[in-house]
Design a protein around this motif. Structure first.
Motif, PDB file in Angstrom:
ATOM      1  N   TRP A 248      -6.753  10.142  -6.937  1.00  0.00           N
ATOM      2  CA  TRP A 248      -6.953   9.994  -6.342  1.00  0.00           C
ATOM      3  C   TRP A 248      -8.181   8.726  -6.283  1.00  0.00           C
ATOM      4  O   TRP A 248      -8.107   7.557  -6.086  1.00  0.00           O
TER       5      TRP A 248
ATOM      6  N   CYS B 247       0.791   4.378  -2.963  1.00  0.00           N
ATOM      7  CA  CYS B 247       0.902   5.844  -2.708  1.00  0.00           C
ATOM      8  C   CYS B 247       2.280   6.642  -2.676  1.00  0.00           C
ATOM      9  O   CYS B 247       1.832   7.724  -2.993  1.00  0.00           O
TER      10      CYS B 247
ATOM     11  N   LEU C 249      -5.427   6.207  -7.832  1.00  0.00           N
ATOM     12  CA  LEU C 249      -4.701   5.505  -6.585  1.00  0.00           C
ATOM     13  C   LEU C 249      -5.141   4.328  -6.291  1.00  0.00           C
ATOM     14  O   LEU C 249      -5.300   3.232  -6.208  1.00  0.00           O
TER      15      LEU C 249
ATOM     16  N   ARG D 213       2.803   8.320  -6.568  1.00  0.00           N
ATOM     17  CA  ARG D 213       1.786   9.788  -6.883  1.00  0.00           C
ATOM     18  C   ARG D 213       1.737  10.487  -5.366  1.00  0.00           C
ATOM     19  O   ARG D 213       1.103  11.696  -5.991  1.00  0.00           O
ATOM     20  N   TRP D 214       2.869  10.990  -4.536  1.00  0.00           N
ATOM     21  CA  TRP D 214       3.499  10.864  -3.490  1.00  0.00           C
ATOM     22  C   TRP D 214       4.036  12.941  -4.496  1.00  0.00           C
ATOM     23  O   TRP D 214       3.498  14.012  -3.848  1.00  0.00           O
TER      24      TRP D 214
ATOM     25  N   TYR E 206       0.788  -1.381  -0.350  1.00  0.00           N
ATOM     26  CA  TYR E 206       0.057   0.080  -0.511  1.00  0.00           C
ATOM     27  C   TYR E 206       0.839   0.990   0.437  1.00  0.00           C
ATOM     28  O   TYR E 206       0.731   2.206  -0.994  1.00  0.00           O
TER      29      TYR E 206
END
Length: 68
Positions: free
Chosen positions: A37, A10, A40, A13-14, A6
């Motif tokens: 979002w 994430c 993601l 895309r930070w 996970y």
């Protein structure tokens, strides 16, 4: 899906989320954040439930146990 998987998804895309502060329009910020979002969430959902079939209309081979 593990916590490490996970966090790996994430972290991809930070930088996109950090770059939102460079935009001047609140509309553009909201639009790009929604895209981030949604993408993601789709990746997390697919990795949680497994691979999505290419044609969702195909019937699955299901043979119920009729007690015979």
């Amino acid at each position: 899906m593990t916590k490490a998987e996970y966090l790996a998804v994430c972290s991809q895309r930070w930088e996109d989320i950090q770059n939102l502060s460079n935009l001047n329009s609140l509309y553009e910020i909201e639009k790009q954040l929604d895209e981030i979002w949604t993408d993601l969430g789709g990746k997390i959902l697919e990795s949680t439930i497994g691979n999505v079939p290419t044609n969702h209309r195909l019937k699955k081979n299901f043979k119920p146990n009729l007690g015979r």
